[in-house]
Scaffold this active site. Structure first.
Site, PDB file in Angstrom:
ATOM      1  N   ASP A 166       0.834  -1.200   0.000  1.00  0.00           N
ATOM      2  CA  ASP A 166       0.000   0.000   0.000  1.00  0.00           C
ATOM      3  C   ASP A 166       0.876   1.260   0.000  1.00  0.00           C
ATOM      4  O   ASP A 166       1.813   1.393   0.792  1.00  0.00           O
ATOM      5  CB  ASP A 166      -0.870  -0.015   1.257  1.00  0.00           C
ATOM      6  CG  ASP A 166      -2.045   0.951   1.195  1.00  0.00           C
ATOM      7  OD1 ASP A 166      -1.913   2.009   0.545  1.00  0.00           O
ATOM      8  OD2 ASP A 166      -3.082   0.657   1.810  1.00  0.00           O
TER       9      ASP A 166
ATOM     10  N   THR B 266      -7.305   3.814  -1.190  1.00  0.00           N
ATOM     11  CA  THR B 266      -6.939   2.423  -0.928  1.00  0.00           C
ATOM     12  C   THR B 266      -8.024   1.430  -1.319  1.00  0.00           C
ATOM     13  O   THR B 266      -7.773   0.500  -2.084  1.00  0.00           O
ATOM     14  CB  THR B 266      -6.577   2.255   0.562  1.00  0.00           C
ATOM     15  OG1 THR B 266      -5.416   3.047   0.831  1.00  0.00           O
ATOM     16  CG2 THR B 266      -6.290   0.802   0.904  1.00  0.00           C
TER      17      THR B 266
ATOM     18  N   ASP C 243      -1.587   0.272  -4.664  1.00  0.00           N
ATOM     19  CA  ASP C 243      -2.877   0.841  -5.015  1.00  0.00           C
ATOM     20  C   ASP C 243      -2.774   2.283  -5.487  1.00  0.00           C
ATOM     21  O   ASP C 243      -3.640   2.770  -6.207  1.00  0.00           O
ATOM     22  CB  ASP C 243      -3.832   0.749  -3.820  1.00  0.00           C
ATOM     23  CG  ASP C 243      -3.181   1.219  -2.513  1.00  0.00           C
ATOM     24  OD1 ASP C 243      -1.959   1.442  -2.491  1.00  0.00           O
ATOM     25  OD2 ASP C 243      -3.897   1.340  -1.505  1.00  0.00           O
ATOM     26  N   HIS C 244      -1.710   2.967  -5.091  1.00  0.00           N
ATOM     27  CA  HIS C 244      -1.536   4.385  -5.417  1.00  0.00           C
ATOM     28  C   HIS C 244      -0.156   4.802  -4.946  1.00  0.00           C
ATOM     29  O   HIS C 244       0.556   4.025  -4.285  1.00  0.00           O
ATOM     30  CB  HIS C 244      -2.598   5.246  -4.732  1.00  0.00           C
ATOM     31  CG  HIS C 244      -2.723   4.960  -3.262  1.00  0.00           C
ATOM     32  ND1 HIS C 244      -1.734   5.292  -2.343  1.00  0.00           N
ATOM     33  CD2 HIS C 244      -3.690   4.333  -2.540  1.00  0.00           C
ATOM     34  CE1 HIS C 244      -2.094   4.901  -1.148  1.00  0.00           C
ATOM     35  NE2 HIS C 244      -3.281   4.307  -1.221  1.00  0.00           N
TER      36      HIS C 244
END
Length: 403
Positions: A32, A68, A233-234
């Protein structure tokens, strides 16, 4: 830190053809908040070595918003948030008259309107296992993966690696061929201290060692052809307390509107008795504010971002650019740090790395959107797609070695 980079380069070097003839296994790991440039920025040698043995994208483009839960669900469904149902980490549904918060699907799976990859596998006789992937505990379509854990943030990361390997060491009839895992540390440190901090550097180094250990054990301790996919996710970008906006200072009547503060966006929903004229009046008041730091997202822009009509779509969305954000809590508690959720730009890009016996080595790969990973995994697992998706299987098809 154990030095295992050279071993990594040797251990995955041979992609034996007989492995391609077996049933392939996929291990999908999410780190993450791991920004696309953290590998070089923080010298993640083991992850870089894995990428050298397979394929690495220039960046993994998150769906809108770059948060998320929407992005983790998009990765495992191949759908935009408007289609899988989780449109932000926190949002309101005007039909249900309920707010969603991260993980609410565990208690009520009807928040999700989708078919995740672990269900796609199970429905076709392929066992799956998940270790803390967002909403993986939810009983979607009446079932879960064969193996899963209830989320517990303190669970040691080494335990998660051990469990993934143990699942893959089960006798073949019980062994999952799809395993997903999730690690939040890099994102946590990014929020608290910002992407350029020593704390993020240390988190990246720690995760790099764990992933290196996992890769080595997949080669040495597992008797199955395992393809490892690393994603995030980012990304992450810097925010400052000085640029934070106080939502309480905006001319929003709480008797008429429900407001959800998504930090990089302010989501404004009409209450049941609120009229369209009152929505338009609020829009005009917001547009007339002097020196405003936010923009009101236009309908055309939202359509371009694949936001479709429905009860989870706010009437008004206020957006900002970094380093601005919407402050949470009392202004005296605001602090500099990091966040994500802005419109897609390079700081929001995550990572995509794939390596294993079915993956071409060092295949050049441009940036792409994460909805295309789902059909790629389905292809590796020889699964038939059972529902419409937004992802395109041809995007990552060139990565797969033909028999």
């Amino acid at each position: 830190m154990r030095v295992i980079v050279l071993a990594l380069l040797l251990v995955g070097a041979l992609q034996v053809s007989h492995a391609q003839e077996q049933d392939q296994t996929v291990v999908l790991i999410s780190i993450d908040g791991f920004r696309h440039d953290y590998i070089e920025k923080y010298d993640a040698k083991n992850i870089a070595a894995i990428a050298e043995q397979g394929a690495r994208a220039e960046g993994l483009i998150p769906v809108y918003p770059a948060k998320t839960f929407p992005n983790h669900i998009s990765i495992v469904t191949g759908q935009y948030p408007s289609n899988h149902g989780i449109v932000d980490n926190r949002f309101f549904d005007t039909e249900r008259q309920q707010k969603y918060q991260m993980g609410d699907g565990v208690k009520d799976s009807t928040w999700l309107t989708t078919l995740p990859i672990w269900n796609l596998a199970e429905f076709q006789g392929v066992k799956a296992a998940t270790f803390f992937w967002p909403e993986s505990e939810a009983r979607i379509n009446g079932r879960t993966a064969s193996y899963y854990f209830n989320y517990s943030k303190p669970a040691p990361y080494e335990q998660r690696i051990d469990q993934i390997v143990q699942w893959l060491q089960l006798p073949k009839p019980a062994r999952p061929r799809l395993v997903t895992g999730y690690f939040s540390l890099v994102d946590t440190m990014g929020h608290r201290f910002g992407p350029d901090s020593e704390q993020v550097k240390e988190a990246v180094s720690y995760l790099d060692e764990l992933i290196g250990d996992l890769w080595q054990r997949l080669q040495n301790d597992v008797d199955a052809p395992v393809n490892l996919i690393l994603v995030s996710d980012h990304g992450m970008t810097q925010i400052t307390a000085a640029e934070m906006i106080d939502p309480a200072q905006l001319p929003i009547d709480n008797e008429l509107f429900t407001v959800v503060n998504a930090q990089t966006r302010l989501l404004i929903y009409p209450n049941q008795e609120t009229t369209e004229a009152q929505v338009n009046e609020l829009r005009q008041q917001l547009e007339a504010m002097p020196n405003r730091q936010f923009v009101i997202e236009s309908e055309a822009q939202l359509q371009a971002l694949n936001v479709s009509q429905g009860p989870r779509k706010p009437s008004l969305i206020l957006g900002v650019d970094a380093p601005a954000s919407f402050g949470r809590g009392a202004p005296e508690e605001w602090r500099d740090g990091g966040t994500h959720g802005y419109h897609s730009h390079r700081d929001m890009d995550g990572i995509f790395i794939a390596a294993g016996p079915a993956i071409k080595q060092q295949h050049p790969l441009p940036r792409f959107q994460n909805i295309h990973i789902y059909p790629f995994m389905a292809k590796l697992l020889s699964l038939e797609l059972l529902t419409p998706i937004d992802g395109d299987e041809t995007v990552l098809q060139p990565l797969i070695l033909t028999k």
